[in-house]
Design a protein around this motif. Structure first.
Motif, PDB file in Angstrom:
ATOM      1  N   LEU A  79       3.075   1.521   3.816  1.00 44.45           N
ATOM      2  CA  LEU A  79       1.836   1.855   3.123  1.00 44.45           C
ATOM      3  C   LEU A  79       2.110   2.655   1.846  1.00 44.45           C
ATOM      4  CD1 LEU A  79      -0.402   2.900   6.142  1.00 44.45           C
ATOM      5  CD2 LEU A  79      -0.187   0.661   5.069  1.00 44.45           C
ATOM      6  N   SER A  80       1.256   2.450   0.842  1.00 45.02           N
ATOM      7  CA  SER A  80       1.409   3.183  -0.410  1.00 45.02           C
ATOM      8  C   SER A  80       1.029   4.647  -0.210  1.00 45.02           C
ATOM      9  CB  SER A  80       0.530   2.564  -1.500  1.00 45.02           C
ATOM     10  OG  SER A  80      -0.843   2.783  -1.211  1.00 45.02           O
ATOM     11  N   ARG A  81       1.518   5.479  -1.114  1.00 44.17           N
ATOM     12  CA  ARG A  81       1.200   6.911  -1.033  1.00 44.17           C
ATOM     13  C   ARG A  81      -0.303   7.127  -1.180  1.00 44.17           C
ATOM     14  NH1 ARG A  81       3.450  11.288   1.305  1.00 44.17           N
ATOM     15  NH2 ARG A  81       2.453  13.156   0.454  1.00 44.17           N
ATOM     16  N   ALA A  82      -0.943   6.310  -2.020  1.00 51.03           N
ATOM     17  CA  ALA A  82      -2.384   6.441  -2.218  1.00 51.03           C
ATOM     18  C   ALA A  82      -3.143   6.178  -0.920  1.00 51.03           C
ATOM     19  CB  ALA A  82      -2.849   5.482  -3.310  1.00 51.03           C
ATOM     20  N   ASP A  83      -2.713   5.151  -0.143  1.00 51.42           N
ATOM     21  CA  ASP A  83      -3.359   4.858   1.136  1.00 51.42           C
ATOM     22  C   ASP A  83      -3.213   6.034   2.108  1.00 51.42           C
ATOM     23  OD1 ASP A  83      -4.280   2.380   0.407  1.00 51.42           O
ATOM     24  OD2 ASP A  83      -2.530   1.297   1.174  1.00 51.42           O
ATOM     25  N   VAL A  84      -2.016   6.614   2.118  1.00 49.41           N
ATOM     26  CA  VAL A  84      -1.758   7.745   3.030  1.00 49.41           C
ATOM     27  C   VAL A  84      -2.622   8.933   2.649  1.00 49.41           C
ATOM     28  CG1 VAL A  84      -0.018   9.377   3.834  1.00 49.41           C
ATOM     29  CG2 VAL A  84       0.592   6.959   3.527  1.00 49.41           C
ATOM     30  N   GLU A  85      -2.646   9.258   1.370  1.00 53.68           N
ATOM     31  CA  GLU A  85      -3.425  10.422   0.922  1.00 53.68           C
ATOM     32  C   GLU A  85      -4.920  10.221   1.156  1.00 53.68           C
ATOM     33  OE1 GLU A  85      -2.303  10.998  -3.122  1.00 53.68           O
ATOM     34  OE2 GLU A  85      -0.374  11.952  -2.618  1.00 53.68           O
ATOM     35  N   GLU A  86      -5.400   8.999   1.000  1.00 49.30           N
ATOM     36  CA  GLU A  86      -6.824   8.734   1.223  1.00 49.30           C
ATOM     37  C   GLU A  86      -7.197   8.947   2.686  1.00 49.30           C
ATOM     38  OE1 GLU A  86      -9.743   5.327  -0.414  1.00 49.30           O
ATOM     39  OE2 GLU A  86      -8.257   4.593   1.033  1.00 49.30           O
ATOM     40  N   ALA A  87      -6.370   8.434   3.608  1.00 47.51           N
ATOM     41  CA  ALA A  87      -6.658   8.588   5.029  1.00 47.51           C
ATOM     42  C   ALA A  87      -6.636  10.063   5.439  1.00 47.51           C
ATOM     43  CB  ALA A  87      -5.649   7.793   5.859  1.00 47.51           C
ATOM     44  N   TYR A  88      -5.666  10.806   4.941  1.00 48.46           N
ATOM     45  CA  TYR A  88      -5.580  12.222   5.293  1.00 48.46           C
ATOM     46  C   TYR A  88      -6.749  13.003   4.695  1.00 48.46           C
ATOM     47  CZ  TYR A  88      -1.171  12.356   7.806  1.00 48.46           C
ATOM     48  OH  TYR A  88      -0.198  12.198   8.769  1.00 48.46           O
TER      49      TYR A  88
END
Length: 396
Positions: A79-88
Motif C-alpha cells: 500500500l502507498s504511504r498516502a493510503d496508510v496515512e488516510e486510514a490512520y
C-alpha cells in the motif's frame, strides 16, 4: 473467467494464456496487476481489488486482537504511504512509527523488510497484502496479519471491471475510416505511364484492398483515380495494425504491387467525423510527420506513432530478445522453462556475466520475468532464476 495462480509472479503468464478474448482483467491485488502491467502483456483494460481503506482498517482491527501487536508500531507493504496515512487519520491513530514499503519486490525481500524492523524493535508486527509473505513471517515467529479485501471492495472492483469491459466493447465497435492514397497514381498526366498501365494498376490495387477489407469485415470505396476509403470498426482496424503500430495494407501493397501508399486512419461518432479525422491524419503523413501518429481518435488526438517500415524486400526486424529466447527454447528440456545465468550461459555458449545481461534484456522486452532468488546456506549472492515465456515465440 477465473485464472488461479500459486504466486503473484504467474499473473503475466495467466493474462497471456487468456488471450485477446478477454474484455477486461480484474486482479486480486495491486501486486499481480503491477507485474502484468510491467511485463507488457495487458492489451485490454485492467483494474484490481483495492486493499487500502476499509481493508486496511479491518486488518488493523484484527491486529488489535493480537496482544503481541501494537497497531501504532507496525510495518505495511504494497500500500502507498498516502493510503496508510488516510486510514490512520480516519481512526485517529498516530502514524509516525508506522513503516511502509510500496516498492515491488520478491517475497523474500519484502519478508526481510518486515522481519528486520521487528528484530530491531522498531515495530511489533507486520501487515502484509501478500499471502506468501504472511506464511514466511509466521514460520519465522513474526506476528503478521493479512490485509484481505472486504466484500464491499470486491463488489466495487467487479463493478468497475464490468464498466471497463463494456466501455472497451463500445470503443472497439467505434466507426473507423482508413484513407489510402497512391502518390504514383496522383502524378500529373504528363509524367504518367501509359493509361492502360495506370488502369491495370488501379484494378490490381482495388482488388488487393477488397481482399484485405474482407479479412476484417470492412468495405472499400474508390474515391477518385488515386485514393480509396475503407470503412470498418476500431477493433478490426486495431487487429490489422497491431494496435495502430503499423500502417494498414501498406506492407502487402508494397510487396505485391511495388507501390508506396500514404495512409490516414480516423475515428468518429459519424462517418463524416471519422473521414475528417482520417484526412487530418493523412495530411500529417503526407507532411512527413508520422512521429505524431498516422491515426486520430474521435476526439481529434493522434494515437500511437507508426514505426518506420523496413526497406523494400526485407522483413521486419525482430527484437534482440526474441532471437535469444528462441535459442534458449531450442535447448530447454521439455516442460522446463526456468533458467539462471549459469545454465543460460552454457546453452548460449557465453559467460555467465553475458548471459545475465541477456536475461535482463528478455525481462525488459516482456519475454521473461525474474523469480524470487533461492535462499541457500552457502555464502555469496543467491542464484537469480528467470521464467522464460516461451509461449510468446508462437505469437511472433
Amino acid at each position: 473467467m477465473a485464472a488461479a495462480y500459486r504466486d503473484e509472479q504467474e499473473a503475466a503468464d495467466k493474462v497471456t494464456r487468456l488471450g485477446a478474448g478477454v474484455d477486461a482483467c480484474l486482479f486480486a491485488s495491486p501486486v499481480p496487476y503491477d507485474l502484468a502491467r510491467r511485463s507488457g502483456v495487458l492489451t485490454m483494460p485492467a483494474t484490481y481489488v483495492q486493499l487500502g481503506g476499509a481493508a486496511l482498517i479491518a486488518a488493523l482491527a484484527k491486529a488489535v486482537m493480537d496482544e503481541r501487536i501494537d497497531p501504532r508500531r507496525v510495518s505495511v507493504d504494497v500500500l502507498s504511504r498516502a493510503d496508510v496515512e488516510e486510514a490512520y487519520a480516519d481512526l485517529g491513530l498516530p502514524v509516525e512509527n508506522v513503516h511502509s514499503r510500496d516498492e515491488p519486490g520478491a517475497t523474500g525481500t519484502i519478508a526481510a523488510f518486515h522481519e528486520r524492523l521487528v528484530r530491531q524493535g522498531s515495530t511489533t508486527g507486520a501487515l502484509t497484502c501478500l499471502p506468501a509473505v504472511a506464511d514466511r513471517l509466521r514460520a519465522a515467529d513474526i506476528p503478521a496479519v493479512r490485509i484481505r479485501p472486504t466484500s464491499a471492495a470486491v463488489r466495487t472492483a467487479l463493478h468497475t471491471a464490468a464498466l471497463l469491459g463494456a466501455h472497451h466493447r463500445l470503443e472497439e465497435s467505434q466507426l473507423t475510416v482508413v484513407l489510402v492514397e497512391v502518390p504514383t497514381l496522383r502524378e500529373p498526366v504528363r509524367r504518367a505511364a501509359p493509361r492502360h498501365w495506370r488502369d491495370e494498376l488501379r484494378l490490381s490495387l482495388h482488388r488487393l484492398l477488397v481482399q484485405e477489407a474482407n479479412r476484417i469485415n470492412a468495405t472499400v470505396t474508390a474515391i477518385d483515380d488515386h485514393s480509396y476509403m475503407v470503412t470498418a470498426t476500431r477493433g478490426s482496424v486495431a487487429s490489422a495494425t497491431e494496435g495502430f503500430r503499423v500502417l494498414p495494407f501498406a506492407a502487402r501493397v508494397r510487396d505485391e504491387l511495388g507501390l508506396a501508399v500514404e495512409v490516414g486512419v480516423g475515428m468518429g461518432r459519424t462517418t463524416h467525423d471519422a473521414e475528417a479525422h482520417a484526412r487530418a491524419a493523412l495530411a500529417r503523413t503526407q507532411a512527413g510527420k508520422q512521429a505524431q501518429g498516422f491515426a486520430v481518435d474521435r476526439e481529434g488526438r493522434a494515437l500511437i506513432p507508426a514505426p518506420r517500415m523496413p526497406p523494400h524486400g526485407t522483413g521486419a526486424i525482430k527484437p534482440k530478445g526474441v532471437e535469444v529466447l528462441a535459442r534458449l527454447a531450442a535447448k530447454l528440456e521439455s516442460g522446463d522453462t526456468v533458467v539462471d545465468a549459469e545454465s543460460a550461459g552454457k546453452m548460449l555458449g557465453v559467460t555467465s556475466r553475458t548471459a545475465r545481461r541477456l536475461l535482463r534484456t528478455l525481462v525488459d522486452e516482456g519475454l521473461a520475468w525474474p523469480l524470487p532468488p533461492n535462499r541457500t546456506p552457502q555464502p555469496g549472492r543467491p542464484r537469480q532464476l528467470y521464467r522464460l515465456i516461451v509461449e510468446k515465440l508462437g505469437s511472433r
